[in-house]
Design a protein around this motif. Sequence first.
Motif, PDB file in Angstrom:
ATOM      1  N   ASP A  68      -3.181  22.252  -2.007  1.00 21.17           N
ATOM      2  CA  ASP A  68      -4.045  21.679  -3.216  1.00 21.17           C
ATOM      3  C   ASP A  68      -5.307  22.955  -3.179  1.00 21.17           C
ATOM      4  O   ASP A  68      -5.599  23.472  -2.113  1.00 21.17           O
ATOM      5  CB  ASP A  68      -4.305  20.732  -2.755  1.00 21.17           C
ATOM      6  N   ARG A  69      -6.089  23.250  -4.096  1.00 21.92           N
ATOM      7  CA  ARG A  69      -7.037  23.885  -4.437  1.00 21.92           C
ATOM      8  C   ARG A  69      -8.450  23.701  -4.424  1.00 21.92           C
ATOM      9  O   ARG A  69      -9.740  23.926  -3.783  1.00 21.92           O
ATOM     10  CB  ARG A  69      -6.897  24.295  -5.644  1.00 21.92           C
ATOM     11  N   ASN A  70      -8.341  22.098  -3.922  1.00 22.59           N
ATOM     12  CA  ASN A  70      -9.230  21.720  -3.170  1.00 22.59           C
ATOM     13  C   ASN A  70      -8.851  21.550  -1.928  1.00 22.59           C
ATOM     14  O   ASN A  70      -8.088  20.750  -1.071  1.00 22.59           O
ATOM     15  CB  ASN A  70      -8.827  20.063  -4.203  1.00 22.59           C
ATOM     16  N   ASP A  71      -9.609  22.278  -0.637  1.00 25.20           N
ATOM     17  CA  ASP A  71      -9.382  22.199   0.284  1.00 25.20           C
ATOM     18  C   ASP A  71      -9.360  20.731   0.933  1.00 25.20           C
ATOM     19  O   ASP A  71      -8.501  20.988   2.371  1.00 25.20           O
ATOM     20  CB  ASP A  71     -10.754  23.325   1.051  1.00 25.20           C
ATOM     21  N   ASP A  72     -10.010  20.012   1.310  1.00 28.40           N
ATOM     22  CA  ASP A  72     -10.294  19.023   1.747  1.00 28.40           C
ATOM     23  C   ASP A  72      -9.121  17.796   1.290  1.00 28.40           C
ATOM     24  O   ASP A  72      -8.442  17.779   2.747  1.00 28.40           O
ATOM     25  CB  ASP A  72     -11.557  17.764   1.176  1.00 28.40           C
ATOM     26  N   ARG A  73      -8.572  18.032   0.114  1.00 27.69           N
ATOM     27  CA  ARG A  73      -6.472  17.155  -0.196  1.00 27.69           C
ATOM     28  C   ARG A  73      -6.218  17.420   0.537  1.00 27.69           C
ATOM     29  O   ARG A  73      -4.783  17.518   1.320  1.00 27.69           O
ATOM     30  CB  ARG A  73      -6.520  17.237  -1.417  1.00 27.69           C
ATOM     31  N   THR A  74      -5.584  19.054   0.795  1.00 30.10           N
ATOM     32  CA  THR A  74      -5.211  19.912   1.640  1.00 30.10           C
ATOM     33  C   THR A  74      -5.253  19.567   3.114  1.00 30.10           C
ATOM     34  O   THR A  74      -3.634  19.778   3.913  1.00 30.10           O
ATOM     35  CB  THR A  74      -5.165  21.840   1.499  1.00 30.10           C
ATOM     36  N   ASP A  75      -6.201  19.808   3.839  1.00 28.37           N
ATOM     37  CA  ASP A  75      -6.098  19.449   5.074  1.00 28.37           C
ATOM     38  C   ASP A  75      -5.764  17.484   5.507  1.00 28.37           C
ATOM     39  O   ASP A  75      -5.500  17.446   6.652  1.00 28.37           O
ATOM     40  CB  ASP A  75      -7.955  20.053   5.883  1.00 28.37           C
ATOM     41  N   THR A  76      -6.694  17.452   4.412  1.00 28.24           N
ATOM     42  CA  THR A  76      -5.520  16.024   4.932  1.00 28.24           C
ATOM     43  C   THR A  76      -4.488  15.627   5.108  1.00 28.24           C
ATOM     44  O   THR A  76      -4.040  14.782   5.223  1.00 28.24           O
ATOM     45  CB  THR A  76      -6.257  14.807   3.913  1.00 28.24           C
ATOM     46  N   ALA A  77      -3.549  15.673   3.819  1.00 27.45           N
ATOM     47  CA  ALA A  77      -2.410  15.739   3.855  1.00 27.45           C
ATOM     48  C   ALA A  77      -1.625  16.792   5.007  1.00 27.45           C
ATOM     49  O   ALA A  77      -0.563  16.026   5.480  1.00 27.45           O
ATOM     50  CB  ALA A  77      -1.925  16.737   2.604  1.00 27.45           C
ATOM     51  N   ALA A  78      -1.674  18.223   5.084  1.00 25.73           N
ATOM     52  CA  ALA A  78      -1.711  18.554   6.416  1.00 25.73           C
ATOM     53  C   ALA A  78      -1.405  18.417   7.396  1.00 25.73           C
ATOM     54  O   ALA A  78      -0.476  17.725   8.221  1.00 25.73           O
ATOM     55  CB  ALA A  78      -2.103  19.857   6.477  1.00 25.73           C
ATOM     56  N   SER A  79      -2.991  16.979   7.360  1.00 25.23           N
ATOM     57  CA  SER A  79      -2.440  16.012   8.993  1.00 25.23           C
ATOM     58  C   SER A  79      -2.156  15.015   8.411  1.00 25.23           C
ATOM     59  O   SER A  79      -1.643  14.910   9.925  1.00 25.23           O
ATOM     60  CB  SER A  79      -4.216  16.017   9.321  1.00 25.23           C
ATOM     61  N   GLU A  80      -2.236  14.669   7.994  1.00 24.61           N
ATOM     62  CA  GLU A  80      -1.159  12.961   7.967  1.00 24.61           C
ATOM     63  C   GLU A  80      -0.050  13.318   8.334  1.00 24.61           C
ATOM     64  O   GLU A  80       0.554  12.394   8.727  1.00 24.61           O
ATOM     65  CB  GLU A  80      -1.349  12.429   6.337  1.00 24.61           C
TER      66      GLU A  80
END
Length: 256
Positions: A35-47
């Motif tokens: 996701d172009r939003n890094d926080d959303r990328t990291d959250t989804a990847a972690s979850e």
Amino acid sequence: MTIKVGVLGAGNIATSRHIPAFQRHEDTRVVTVYDRNDDRTDTAASEYDLRPADGPDAVYQQSDLVAICTPPATHRELATDAMRAGCHVLCEKPMAMTEQEAEDMISVSEAEDRVLSVVHSFLYKKSIREVDQLIDSGELGTVLRTYMLKPESDEKRAKEYLMRTDLPGDEANKQWKLYRLFWDEAAHLMYLTRNVLGDITLSRATVDSSPVAEYATIRANFSNDAGAEGNVVMLLDAPISEWWFVVVGDQGIALV
């Protein structure tokens, strides 16, 4: 064979629908998300225990199939790039911003021999398939008209779009935001109507207010070559969120 899936976009539709669905399927494995939003990328990847990607190209390199869960204005570029990189594509609705963009996507799909599919998910519901059977068997007779009614309550997540203040534009942009919301939700209304009536032409469209909402009711009327009518209504001031679909024939009526 296990199909490796990469996901573009890590908003609600990706994290609540696409990723869980692919992870439940025995023939698919979600491998990465961007996701172009890094926080959303990291959250989804972690979850979901995925590899975070640093851009679309990284997703294409790791995937057999790319699920595009980004805003409609990005669909053509991402879909065509993914197919040219050798990936099949599952694209969220609406497919594209214009007819030409949709045709471009189809042309690349054919040239690259890649599967391009759009999330017209309601077509596969048991109730809609039963309506198809009633029509095909002749039990409804000749289809005269359809009605697609979509009430939207304040609790509906998409409705939040109209209330957001972080979007570009000013008060004059309200109609554009409403248009975007309608376009996104109306994709379901339109493909269900076309599934019954085939090619249709717009006859009339209106937007009306109510005592509680400036933009309360959106109506659109269509017709096909046989003279059958398609009626689409979205109620933005409703107390519930639901979907009602009615097919009227000269021998019977189907209500979903």
